[in-house]
Design an enzyme around this catalytic site. Structure first.
Site, mmCIF file in Angstrom:
data_model
loop_
_atom_site.group_PDB
_atom_site.id
_atom_site.type_symbol
_atom_site.label_atom_id
_atom_site.label_comp_id
_atom_site.label_asym_id
_atom_site.label_seq_id
_atom_site.Cartn_x
_atom_site.Cartn_y
_atom_site.Cartn_z
ATOM 1 N N PRO A 2 0.814 -1.209 0.000
ATOM 2 C CA PRO A 2 0.000 0.000 0.000
ATOM 3 C C PRO A 2 0.853 1.268 0.000
ATOM 4 O O PRO A 2 1.561 1.550 0.957
ATOM 5 C CB PRO A 2 -0.818 -0.104 1.299
ATOM 6 C CG PRO A 2 -0.335 -1.305 2.017
ATOM 7 C CD PRO A 2 0.806 -1.904 1.284
ATOM 8 N N GLU A 3 0.781 2.008 -1.093
ATOM 9 C CA GLU A 3 1.387 3.335 -1.185
ATOM 10 C C GLU A 3 0.238 4.340 -1.274
ATOM 11 O O GLU A 3 -0.914 3.978 -1.026
ATOM 12 C CB GLU A 3 2.315 3.414 -2.408
ATOM 13 C CG GLU A 3 3.371 2.313 -2.412
ATOM 14 C CD GLU A 3 4.326 2.386 -3.596
ATOM 15 O OE1 GLU A 3 4.458 3.479 -4.192
ATOM 16 O OE2 GLU A 3 4.934 1.363 -3.929
ATOM 17 N N HIS A 93 -4.209 -13.750 10.677
ATOM 18 C CA HIS A 93 -3.457 -12.496 10.821
ATOM 19 C C HIS A 93 -4.359 -11.273 10.950
ATOM 20 O O HIS A 93 -3.923 -10.156 10.678
ATOM 21 C CB HIS A 93 -2.475 -12.278 9.668
ATOM 22 C CG HIS A 93 -1.511 -13.400 9.484
ATOM 23 N ND1 HIS A 93 -0.659 -13.815 10.478
ATOM 24 C CD2 HIS A 93 -1.287 -14.213 8.424
ATOM 25 C CE1 HIS A 93 0.064 -14.836 10.022
ATOM 26 N NE2 HIS A 93 -0.309 -15.094 8.788
ATOM 27 N N ARG A 112 2.480 -9.663 7.661
ATOM 28 C CA ARG A 112 3.895 -9.442 7.928
ATOM 29 C C ARG A 112 4.145 -8.512 9.124
ATOM 30 O O ARG A 112 5.276 -8.362 9.560
ATOM 31 C CB ARG A 112 4.595 -8.916 6.680
ATOM 32 C CG ARG A 112 5.947 -9.508 6.506
ATOM 33 C CD ARG A 112 6.507 -9.223 5.129
ATOM 34 N NE ARG A 112 5.806 -9.946 4.103
ATOM 35 C CZ ARG A 112 6.120 -9.892 2.819
ATOM 36 N NH1 ARG A 112 7.096 -9.127 2.423
ATOM 37 N NH2 ARG A 112 5.445 -10.590 1.947
#
Length: 274
Positions: A2-3, A93, A112
């Site tokens: 995600p940018e 997660h 992550r």
DNA sequence: CCCCTATCCTGAGGGC
DNA sequence: TGCCCTCAGGATAGGG
């Protein structure tokens, strides 16, 4: 990952569904994702508050709360923030669930765990050193291309590394840095101080254009990125260099070179980019 | 001050 | 088939 375009897409998706909603039940499944305040105080401080704004600054998502504090989410590499039915199965997660009533909940998932969650007033978060100072917003009308280009040219670092510096321009990550360099015809490993002023300005204009185009396509979903409803975006398929190392350049046909700049995987065309 | 590198973390993919 | 290794990178801490 995600940018800016991905985060902007999520914010636009979530805003209508979140504005005015009350945070009725906070379930912090993995306390370590909350970096401020102490995780033990997080729930009590959040529960019962109402969302008054949904916005983005750089790659940070800000949910403004009644009373002036904010819930701030950074998605890191693999984070997703989605509005879902409570009946949807919980994916592995998932670190934070916030029930909003009407059987809906906001879910933060991040395999992550490079992402993080913050809660507090902006002053408090700045003071605690958990919110970095961010530079210019590429999408804002006041994006000062001339001034930023001359700032960029003061650095002796690789031009791509400067684009990734959130303190100069906020929201650019590895994908769109490579894309902007390609569109501007600049080698990503070229020292920023060796770029002419017109070409540095071109680079920043191309950056804005590629970010806007990626927003229109709802973000790049080659790995974990999903929009505010869990759906994929289509921007990855439109990228010209990122993820295309070894493939022919779309302009000249020469094989795209895969390299490393500032520790980041980098793809460029040695013929088109100087 | 500037800039580089190591670190965090999981899953995917390649080699054998 | 399965194991192990490497790699992906946003932000930040620490070192040169």
């Amino acid at each position: 990952m995600p940018e800016l375009p991905e985060v902007e897409t999520i914010v636009r998706d979530l805003r209508p569904g979140l504005l005015g909603r009350r945070l009725e039940r906070v379930d912090l499944l993995r306390p370590s994702v909350v970096r401020f305040p102490e995780a033990s105080r997080f729930r009590a401080r959040l529960e019962g508050r109402t969302i008054t704004s949904v916005s983005r600054r750089g790659k940070f998502i800000h949910l403004g709360l009644e009373g002036g504090e904010e819930l701030v989410v950074h998605l890191g590499m693999t984070g997703t923030l989605t509005l879902e039915r409570e009946s949807e199965p919980l994916r592995l997660h998932t670190h934070l669930r916030i029930g909003l009533g009407r059987s809906e909940e906001l879910r933060f998932r991040d395999p992550r765990r490079f992402g993080r969650v913050l809660l507090g007033s902006s002053g408090e978060l700045q003071l605690a050193g958990v919110l970095p100072r961010l530079g210019a917003e590429p999408l804002e009308p006041g994006f000062a291309v001339q001034e930023l280009a001359s700032q960029l040219r003061r650095s002796r670092r690789a031009v791509k590394s400067v684009l990734l510096d959130q303190a100069l321009v906020a929201g650019c990550g590895n994908i769109y840095a490579d894309e902007a360099c390609f569109r501007a015809g600049i080698r990503p490993d070229r020292r920023a101080c060796r770029i002419s002023q017109p070409r540095a300005e071109r680079l920043l204009r191309e950056l804005r254009l590629v970010l806007e185009d990626a927003i229109r396509r709802r973000g790049s979903s080659f790995s974990d990125y999903r929009d505010g409803f869990g759906a994929r975006g289509e921007a990855y398929e439109a990228l010209l260099v990122y993820g295309r190392g070894g493939q022919p350049c779309v302009v000249c046909g020469a094989p795209l070179r895969q390299s490393r700049v500032g520790g980041r995987g980098t793809v460029f065309c040695a013929r088109c980019q100087r």
